[in-house]
Scaffold this motif. Sequence first.
Motif, mmCIF file in Angstrom:
data_model
loop_
_atom_site.group_PDB
_atom_site.id
_atom_site.type_symbol
_atom_site.label_atom_id
_atom_site.label_comp_id
_atom_site.label_asym_id
_atom_site.label_seq_id
_atom_site.Cartn_x
_atom_site.Cartn_y
_atom_site.Cartn_z
ATOM 1 N N ASP A 110 0.832 -1.201 0.000
ATOM 2 C CA ASP A 110 0.000 0.000 0.000
ATOM 3 C C ASP A 110 0.864 1.248 0.000
ATOM 4 N N ASP A 111 0.217 2.372 -0.278
ATOM 5 C CA ASP A 111 0.915 3.663 -0.262
ATOM 6 C C ASP A 111 0.385 4.550 0.862
ATOM 7 N N GLY A 112 0.064 3.924 1.978
ATOM 8 C CA GLY A 112 -0.424 4.663 3.148
ATOM 9 C C GLY A 112 0.709 5.380 3.861
ATOM 10 N N HIS A 113 0.446 5.824 5.096
ATOM 11 C CA HIS A 113 1.440 6.600 5.828
ATOM 12 C C HIS A 113 2.547 5.755 6.439
ATOM 13 N N GLY A 114 2.455 4.439 6.356
ATOM 14 C CA GLY A 114 3.478 3.576 6.917
ATOM 15 C C GLY A 114 3.477 3.625 8.432
ATOM 16 N N MET A 115 4.432 2.928 9.038
ATOM 17 C CA MET A 115 4.543 2.897 10.494
ATOM 18 C C MET A 115 5.920 3.392 10.907
ATOM 19 N N SER A 116 5.936 4.300 11.841
ATOM 20 C CA SER A 116 7.193 4.695 12.467
ATOM 21 C C SER A 116 7.637 3.546 13.375
ATOM 22 N N GLU A 117 8.855 3.636 13.874
ATOM 23 C CA GLU A 117 9.333 2.616 14.798
ATOM 24 C C GLU A 117 8.418 2.539 16.018
ATOM 25 N N GLN A 118 8.017 3.686 16.545
ATOM 26 C CA GLN A 118 7.163 3.683 17.734
ATOM 27 C C GLN A 118 5.790 3.085 17.437
ATOM 28 N N GLU A 119 5.226 3.399 16.276
ATOM 29 C CA GLU A 119 3.934 2.810 15.909
ATOM 30 C C GLU A 119 4.058 1.295 15.742
ATOM 31 N N PHE A 120 5.148 0.845 15.159
ATOM 32 C CA PHE A 120 5.388 -0.592 15.020
ATOM 33 C C PHE A 120 5.418 -1.253 16.392
ATOM 34 N N LEU A 121 6.175 -0.672 17.318
ATOM 35 C CA LEU A 121 6.309 -1.262 18.651
ATOM 36 C C LEU A 121 5.010 -1.180 19.444
ATOM 37 N N ASP A 122 4.319 -0.045 19.357
ATOM 38 C CA ASP A 122 3.128 0.181 20.183
ATOM 39 C C ASP A 122 1.859 -0.418 19.590
ATOM 40 N N LYS A 123 1.803 -0.580 18.283
ATOM 41 C CA LYS A 123 0.562 -1.052 17.651
ATOM 42 C C LYS A 123 0.717 -2.430 17.022
ATOM 43 N N TRP A 124 1.646 -2.596 16.092
ATOM 44 C CA TRP A 124 1.796 -3.892 15.418
ATOM 45 C C TRP A 124 2.224 -4.975 16.400
ATOM 46 N N MET A 125 3.164 -4.646 17.283
ATOM 47 C CA MET A 125 3.727 -5.646 18.185
ATOM 48 C C MET A 125 2.903 -5.852 19.452
ATOM 49 N N GLN A 126 1.854 -5.114 19.638
ATOM 50 C CA GLN A 126 0.996 -5.272 20.812
ATOM 51 C C GLN A 126 -0.375 -5.773 20.365
ATOM 52 N N ILE A 127 -0.857 -6.781 21.006
ATOM 53 C CA ILE A 127 -2.171 -7.343 20.680
ATOM 54 C C ILE A 127 -3.255 -6.538 21.380
ATOM 55 N N ALA A 128 -4.328 -6.290 20.662
ATOM 56 C CA ALA A 128 -5.538 -5.650 21.205
ATOM 57 C C ALA A 128 -5.260 -4.291 21.837
ATOM 58 N N THR A 129 -4.546 -3.440 21.117
ATOM 59 C CA THR A 129 -4.323 -2.090 21.634
ATOM 60 C C THR A 129 -5.607 -1.288 21.509
ATOM 61 N N PRO A 130 -5.831 -0.343 22.407
ATOM 62 C CA PRO A 130 -7.053 0.466 22.346
ATOM 63 C C PRO A 130 -6.964 1.605 21.330
#
Length: 166
Positions: free
Chosen positions: A43-63
């Motif tokens: 995709d050509d979306g905004h991508g993930m920063s390192e912090q977004e990767f750690l806080d969202k992708w790597m965490q299950i069921a984030t609010p």
Amino acid sequence: TELGERLVAKADVALLELIKNAYDADASSCSVSHDKDKIVIEDDGHGMSEQEFLDKWMQIATPDKQRARHSRKYERVVTGSKGIGRFAVRFLGRRLSLETVAKIKGGGSRSLLVVEFDWEKIDQSSQLHTVQIPYEVISAPKSRRTGTTLTITDLRTPGDLQIDKK
């Protein structure tokens, strides 16, 4: 893993969840390609920063999706749900290569985050919260567009991925 397999039990549902992630990332395009060896969602979306990767992708069921009900650029109502995309990837294949390019806040530069997941190796750990997933973040050229590419290999149904057509 078992919970994820129950949430995503069909290939078309898994792909839909991954396309929803692109939509939520304000992508104007998302392509899905498939052959007997791999599935690529780009995709050509905004991508993930390192912090977004750690806080969202790597965490299950984030609010996060309850807090941020609209996407940051186009104000779209978010459609994905609590990390189901991660389970979708695991349903489709045993390995994932994730590359994501994001703009760095406060400047015109971009970062490229690259990570490889070997789900079977990860599952061998008796304590999943202690598994270390190595990743790399490097500077990306300004010419490289933002977005995320998921390359899923070691497919669970090689060469015979069935997608319902309705």
